[in-house]
Design a protein around this motif. Structure first.
Motif, mmCIF file in Angstrom:
data_model
loop_
_atom_site.group_PDB
_atom_site.id
_atom_site.type_symbol
_atom_site.label_atom_id
_atom_site.label_comp_id
_atom_site.label_asym_id
_atom_site.label_seq_id
_atom_site.Cartn_x
_atom_site.Cartn_y
_atom_site.Cartn_z
ATOM 1 N N VAL A 77 0.847 -1.203 0.000
ATOM 2 C CA VAL A 77 0.000 0.000 0.000
ATOM 3 C C VAL A 77 0.877 1.246 0.000
ATOM 4 O O VAL A 77 0.611 2.205 -0.737
ATOM 5 N N ASP A 78 1.933 1.239 0.827
ATOM 6 C CA ASP A 78 2.853 2.385 0.869
ATOM 7 C C ASP A 78 3.512 2.611 -0.491
ATOM 8 O O ASP A 78 3.616 3.744 -0.968
ATOM 9 N N GLN A 79 3.968 1.521 -1.119
ATOM 10 C CA GLN A 79 4.636 1.634 -2.415
ATOM 11 C C GLN A 79 3.679 2.136 -3.489
ATOM 12 O O GLN A 79 4.036 2.989 -4.310
ATOM 13 N N ALA A 80 2.460 1.625 -3.483
ATOM 14 C CA ALA A 80 1.468 2.059 -4.479
ATOM 15 C C ALA A 80 1.185 3.553 -4.341
ATOM 16 O O ALA A 80 1.085 4.272 -5.337
ATOM 17 N N ALA A 81 1.060 4.024 -3.109
ATOM 18 C CA ALA A 81 0.809 5.452 -2.884
ATOM 19 C C ALA A 81 2.012 6.285 -3.321
ATOM 20 O O ALA A 81 1.851 7.346 -3.928
ATOM 21 N N ALA A 82 3.220 5.799 -3.031
ATOM 22 C CA ALA A 82 4.432 6.523 -3.410
ATOM 23 C C ALA A 82 4.549 6.634 -4.928
ATOM 24 O O ALA A 82 5.094 7.622 -5.457
ATOM 25 N N GLU A 83 4.043 5.632 -5.639
ATOM 26 C CA GLU A 83 4.072 5.638 -7.108
ATOM 27 C C GLU A 83 2.865 6.357 -7.704
ATOM 28 O O GLU A 83 2.668 6.340 -8.917
ATOM 29 N N ASP A 84 2.049 6.975 -6.844
ATOM 30 C CA ASP A 84 0.853 7.704 -7.270
ATOM 31 C C ASP A 84 -0.124 6.797 -8.026
ATOM 32 O O ASP A 84 -0.764 7.205 -8.989
ATOM 33 N N ASP A 85 -0.212 5.542 -7.574
ATOM 34 C CA ASP A 85 -1.119 4.555 -8.166
ATOM 35 C C ASP A 85 -1.751 3.763 -7.023
ATOM 36 O O ASP A 85 -1.536 2.564 -6.881
ATOM 37 N N PRO A 86 -2.535 4.446 -6.178
ATOM 38 C CA PRO A 86 -2.973 3.843 -4.915
ATOM 39 C C PRO A 86 -4.050 2.776 -5.071
ATOM 40 O O PRO A 86 -4.743 2.705 -6.084
ATOM 41 N N TYR A 87 -4.166 1.968 -4.030
ATOM 42 C CA TYR A 87 -5.279 1.022 -3.931
ATOM 43 C C TYR A 87 -6.514 1.770 -3.450
ATOM 44 O O TYR A 87 -6.431 2.645 -2.591
ATOM 45 N N SER A 88 -7.654 1.410 -3.999
ATOM 46 C CA SER A 88 -8.904 2.005 -3.533
ATOM 47 C C SER A 88 -9.609 1.098 -2.536
ATOM 48 O O SER A 88 -10.385 1.571 -1.703
ATOM 49 N N LEU A 89 -9.333 -0.208 -2.613
ATOM 50 C CA LEU A 89 -10.074 -1.174 -1.813
ATOM 51 C C LEU A 89 -9.165 -2.334 -1.415
ATOM 52 O O LEU A 89 -8.330 -2.777 -2.202
ATOM 53 N N ILE A 90 -9.353 -2.807 -0.177
ATOM 54 C CA ILE A 90 -8.635 -3.984 0.310
ATOM 55 C C ILE A 90 -9.649 -4.994 0.830
ATOM 56 O O ILE A 90 -10.508 -4.658 1.650
#
Length: 200
Positions: A77-90
């Motif tokens: 989740v941290d990596q996805a946010a850092a790449e500006d491609d976040p998760y919307s749902l878990i």
């Protein structure tokens, strides 16, 4: 910023559960998925737009990733946010020995990513609904799904919660823009007042 909000993280220590989610959410990608379109139009009061052939041939495609332990999920989740491609749902399992359980993982994720929607998926749990609310507080970002789960429930949750995340992002973006405009106007007014004082 306009994100593709169909990115979902499956967190479970059982490989078969990941396979079930993939089959339910992304099977028959080339086929017309009328049930999802109907659900979407009913949930969000959107008019279905027919294609030239008389029906909508659009298809929601979810990008699914897998984590098998809580810490792995946090890192992803941290990596996805850092790449500006976040998760919307878990979709989050509760029991994932020997590491963090699902509630602990969810709490840590929400510290830095408070907008992510979470569905707790479990056959049994160390926590009751009331105990979880005592820990994380009352929130509309948390839902429960019991194993064994059915396809319709998973599809409805995926559709509704990824759309909700997208709408929340848009609202937050508008609020941020309004706050910036107010700040800029306040700065301009302060400068004008300073200039008037100099003239006086």
């Amino acid at each position: 910023m306009d994100h593709n909000c169909n990115r979902i993280l499956i967190v479970d220590d059982t490989k078969e559960i990941h396979e079930d989610f993939h089959k339910i959410l992304n099977s028959n990608r080339s086929a017309v998925n009328e049930d999802l379109k109907l659900i979407e139009s009913q949930l969000f009061d959107e008019e279905e737009k027919p294609s030239k052939s008389g029906f909508d041939t659009g298809r929601i495609v979810y990008r699914l990733d897998s984590a098998f332990q809580g810490q792995q999920a946090i890192d992803m989740v941290d990596q996805a946010a850092a790449e500006d491609d976040p998760y919307s749902l878990i979709f989050m399992d509760v029991r994932m020995p020997p590491g963090l359980n699902g509630v602990e993982t969810m709490e840590r994720i929400w510290l830095n990513h408070p907008l992510i929607e979470v569905v707790i998926v479990t056959a049994y749990s160390d926590y009751s609904w009331e105990q979880i609310l005592d820990r994380v507080g009352s929130t509309d970002r948390l839902m429960f799904l019991r194993k064994p789960f059915d396809q319709v429930s998973v599809k409805q949750m995926a559709l509704a919660l990824t759309k909700k995340y997208s709408l929340n992002l848009k609202v937050r973006g508008k609020i941020d823009r309004i706050q910036r405009e107010i700040s800029e106007r306040n700065t301009q007014l302060e400068r004008m007042l300073s200039e008037l004082k100099v003239i006086d």
